[in-house]
Structures are given as C-alpha cells and as structure tokens.
Design a protein around this motif. Structure first.
Motif, mmCIF file in Angstrom:
data_model
loop_
_atom_site.group_PDB
_atom_site.id
_atom_site.type_symbol
_atom_site.label_atom_id
_atom_site.label_comp_id
_atom_site.label_asym_id
_atom_site.label_seq_id
_atom_site.Cartn_x
_atom_site.Cartn_y
_atom_site.Cartn_z
ATOM 1 N N ILE A 41 16.450 -0.266 -0.712
ATOM 2 C CA ILE A 41 16.546 1.054 -0.122
ATOM 3 C C ILE A 41 15.348 1.907 -0.529
ATOM 4 N N ASN A 42 15.097 2.935 0.256
ATOM 5 C CA ASN A 42 14.213 4.003 -0.201
ATOM 6 C C ASN A 42 15.000 4.848 -1.217
ATOM 7 N N SER A 43 14.356 5.857 -1.740
ATOM 8 C CA SER A 43 15.031 6.714 -2.718
ATOM 9 C C SER A 43 16.284 7.357 -2.100
ATOM 10 N N LEU A 87 7.209 -0.433 8.384
ATOM 11 C CA LEU A 87 7.333 0.891 8.988
ATOM 12 C C LEU A 87 8.414 1.665 8.239
ATOM 13 N N ASN A 88 7.994 2.792 7.676
ATOM 14 C CA ASN A 88 8.877 3.580 6.817
ATOM 15 C C ASN A 88 9.677 4.568 7.664
ATOM 16 N N LEU A 89 10.970 4.341 7.778
ATOM 17 C CA LEU A 89 11.838 5.246 8.557
ATOM 18 C C LEU A 89 12.648 6.140 7.640
ATOM 19 N N THR A 115 0.839 -1.203 0.000
ATOM 20 C CA THR A 115 0.000 0.000 0.000
ATOM 21 C C THR A 115 0.870 1.248 0.000
ATOM 22 N N LYS A 116 0.311 2.347 -0.461
ATOM 23 C CA LYS A 116 0.939 3.650 -0.243
ATOM 24 C C LYS A 116 1.155 3.823 1.254
ATOM 25 N N SER A 117 2.302 4.386 1.633
ATOM 26 C CA SER A 117 2.557 4.623 3.057
ATOM 27 C C SER A 117 1.430 5.444 3.653
ATOM 28 N N CYS A 165 11.222 8.457 4.766
ATOM 29 C CA CYS A 165 10.633 9.400 3.806
ATOM 30 C C CYS A 165 11.436 10.700 3.799
ATOM 31 N N PRO A 166 11.985 11.086 2.636
ATOM 32 C CA PRO A 166 12.794 12.311 2.601
ATOM 33 C C PRO A 166 11.992 13.568 2.296
ATOM 34 N N ASN A 167 10.686 13.447 2.136
ATOM 35 C CA ASN A 167 9.949 14.548 1.510
ATOM 36 C C ASN A 167 8.950 15.280 2.390
ATOM 37 N N VAL A 168 8.929 14.997 3.686
ATOM 38 C CA VAL A 168 8.012 15.765 4.520
ATOM 39 C C VAL A 168 8.771 17.005 4.993
ATOM 40 N N SER A 178 8.986 14.378 -4.963
ATOM 41 C CA SER A 178 8.766 14.901 -3.616
ATOM 42 C C SER A 178 7.262 14.903 -3.379
ATOM 43 N N MET A 179 6.729 13.687 -3.219
ATOM 44 C CA MET A 179 5.277 13.521 -3.142
ATOM 45 C C MET A 179 4.718 14.132 -1.847
ATOM 46 N N GLY A 180 5.424 13.930 -0.739
ATOM 47 C CA GLY A 180 4.938 14.474 0.537
ATOM 48 C C GLY A 180 3.835 13.660 1.169
ATOM 49 N N LEU A 181 3.896 12.348 0.952
ATOM 50 C CA LEU A 181 2.964 11.403 1.584
ATOM 51 C C LEU A 181 1.487 11.643 1.286
ATOM 52 N N PRO A 182 1.141 11.886 0.022
ATOM 53 C CA PRO A 182 -0.295 11.908 -0.284
ATOM 54 C C PRO A 182 -0.850 10.505 -0.033
HETATM 55 C C1 DHB Z 1 7.208 9.702 0.208
HETATM 56 C C2 DHB Z 1 8.446 9.440 -0.303
HETATM 57 C C3 DHB Z 1 9.202 8.444 0.235
HETATM 58 O O1 DHB Z 1 10.418 8.122 -0.239
HETATM 59 C C4 DHB Z 1 8.706 7.722 1.295
HETATM 60 O O2 DHB Z 1 9.448 6.770 1.823
HETATM 61 C C5 DHB Z 1 7.471 7.985 1.817
HETATM 62 C C6 DHB Z 1 6.724 8.989 1.258
HETATM 63 C C7 DHB Z 1 6.411 10.763 -0.343
HETATM 64 O O3 DHB Z 1 6.984 11.790 -0.711
HETATM 65 O O4 DHB Z 1 5.179 10.634 -0.373
#
Ligand code: DHB
Length: 307
Positions: free
Chosen positions: A188-190, A122-124, A42-44, A126-129, A68-72
């Motif tokens: 890895i994450n991005s 568990l996502n540790l 699923t989307k985080s 996310c670089p985009n918040v 840089s989605m920002g967790l939509p």
């Molecule tokens: C987003 C990007 C990520 O790399 C992540 O791990 C979680 C969220 C995002 O920008 O939505």
C-alpha cells in the motif's frame, strides 16, 4: 535463493525502496543500487520538476513516520535519463505521479515512446498534493484512467494503490483491475492524512496541510498485510503484487510474502537506517527461511493458513 520476478524483471534480492524514499537524486539511487537491494524505484515523477511542500514535511516517530512531501522531484526527463545512463544488472522501476489524469497520460506517452522497457508504476495514491483527492478512492476515476492508458500503453505497468479498509472496496477495485493487462499492483501507499501530535509543544510536527500527512512504518503493517492478502485473493494470478507498508524486519517481509507479496518495498525504515538496511533484511529473511526449511520464496508465498 531469495530471488523473485515481476514481469521480465529479475530481483536477486526481494527488497527495494518504496517510491519516494531515498530516490530523488541519481546519487541516492546509486547508493541503493550499490547496496544489497534487489533494485531501485525512482521518486514519483511529474512532467515538470517540483520543489514540493514547505518544510518541515517529514517526521520520524518511534513507531513510524508522517510525511507531506508534495511530490518534490526532478521531472520525468531526469529519471528517464538516469535509467538510460545507469549501467546495472538490477531493475530500475519508474514511478509516475501526475497531478491530473491529463498529466499522467502525457507522462505515460513519453515513457511509451522512450527506450525504457522496465516496470512503470503509476501512482494513484499520493495523499499530499494540496487540493487533489487520491484517485485510488474514486472507482470511476480508476476505470477512466486505465481505459485511457491501455489505449496506447503497451509496456509493463503497475499501479500504486492507497490502503483500503472495507472488504467491499477490495471487491470493487479488483473487479476493475482484472479487466486490464496490469503487470502488478503495489499495496500500500501511506495511510493518508493521519496526524502526529507533539504533546510537549502541543503542536503538529509537519507544516503542510495543518500537520496532516501520510503515515508509514510499524503503525500500518496490519493494513498492508490485509491489502496484500485481500488483493491476492481477488486479482487474476497474472497480476503480481509488490507488498509495501510497515516492513522493518525480515520477519515483517516473511509475513507479507505469506499474504501473497512477490517482492517487498521499504520506506520508513530505509529513511531511518539508510541503504545498509537492505543487507540486514536479506539476512533476516534468509535466516527465517533456513530455520523453517524453505529454499525459495515460492515455498511459502501466499500460503497463509486460516482457521
Ligand atoms: C508523495 C507522497 C505519496 O504517498 C505519494 O504516493 C506520492 C508523493 C509526496 O508527498 O511527495
């Protein structure tokens, strides 16, 4: 067979989507399940739904992508309901990415008291918040998080980690992770906070954070291979590894599995090609195995040779 197992979850095919790609809505996740993917992530999710960062926030390049989605996302309840209502033989992995430790703990308590017994990631990383550093780069924060989580969480748990770049970092992180009953890590994450520049327009290509964003795709494959290999050499064998980063062919996946990956996730190439990519990847990986006389993934998993 190219089947693989993580915890109690059986993946008939070893490819699934990386969290955040083609997975925000039920319709997208259903398309992945209907493809030759092994399962879906699923989307985080955050506790409350989020619109994410301003557009444009995702950009493809020849060698990869920046985002840089920002967790939509639609909020944790949406994804728990989706899992509850979806009839499938394939695993659905639930990704959680609170924007604070308190939110992560609240979300995991909700998962703990739900009917969901699959893999929770568990996502540790996310670089985009905006304004929030990546927890995965703060060893004390990793330790505090795991200590608090395993006070109450008894279901299979994985961690999505950021890329590391120094051998000392692998030593430090692995020694923390090895103290806890993790089911898997996902590396890895991005590669966070890269920058793509358009020379013609003399401009950045995404809006949030002045154009800085997570880099995915072919650019990051050697970083993914290194992270999977380095963690496989250091983690307890009970902790499985999902290999993610720069996979666009069956050969890329073969290389990640040689480094120790149990299954493989795809992000950028899925965004570019859509869920039909899974059939291509399965076919390409099977062809390599057949040419080499391998019958199953464990015939070569982790068996990378050194000089
Ligand atoms: C987003 C990007 C990520 O790399 C992540 O791990 C979680 C969220 C995002 O920008 O939505």
């Amino acid at each position: 067979s190219i089947a693989a197992t993580i915890g109690n979850e059986k993946y008939e095919y070893p490819f699934i989507n990386a969290a955040g790609v083609y997975d925000e809505t039920a319709a997208q996740m259903n398309e992945i399940l209907d493809s030759q993917a092994g399962g879906v992530t699923t989307k985080s999710a955050t506790l409350v739904s989020r619109p994410g960062n301003p557009l444009p926030r995702y950009f493809n390049t020849e060698l990869g992508s920046i985002n840089s989605m920002g967790l939509p996302n639609q909020g944790l309840d949406y994804y728990l309901n989706y899992i509850e209502e979806t009839n499938t033989d394939k695993p659905i992995d639930l990704s959680i990415s609170g924007t604070s430790m308190a939110d992560n703990l609240k979300a995991l308590k909700k998962v703990q008291s739900s009917n969901f017994n699959g893999l929770t990631e568990l996502n540790l990383s996310c670089p985009n918040v905006i304004g929030k550093p990546q927890v995965g780069y703060d060893y004390d924060a990793i330790e505090d998080t795991l200590a608090a989580v395993f006070e109450f969480f008894t279901k299979p748990l994985g961690l999505k980690l950021p890329p590391y770049f120094d051998l000392q970092q692998y030593d430090a992180v692995a020694s923390i992770l090895n103290k806890y009953p993790l089911t898997y890590i996902n590396a890895i994450n991005s590669v966070g906070n890269g920058l793509v520049v358009d020379a013609e327009t003399e401009s950045v290509v995404i809006k949030p954070k002045g154009g800085f964003g997570g880099i995915g795709g072919t650019y990051i494959k050697p970083v993914a291979l290194a992270n999977v290999r380095a963690f496989r050499q250091r983690l307890n064998p009970e902790i499985k590894i999902i290999g993610t980063g720069g996979v666009s062919t069956g050969k890329d996946a073969f290389e990640l599995i040689l480094c120790g990956a149990d299954i493989v996730e795809v992000g950028t190439i899925l965004a570019k090609e859509g869920p039909a990519v899974f059939e291509r990847l399965d076919t390409e990986l099977k062809a390599i195995m057949e040419a080499k006389g391998y019958q199953k993934l464990s015939d070569f998993r982790g068996k990378l040779k050194e000089y």
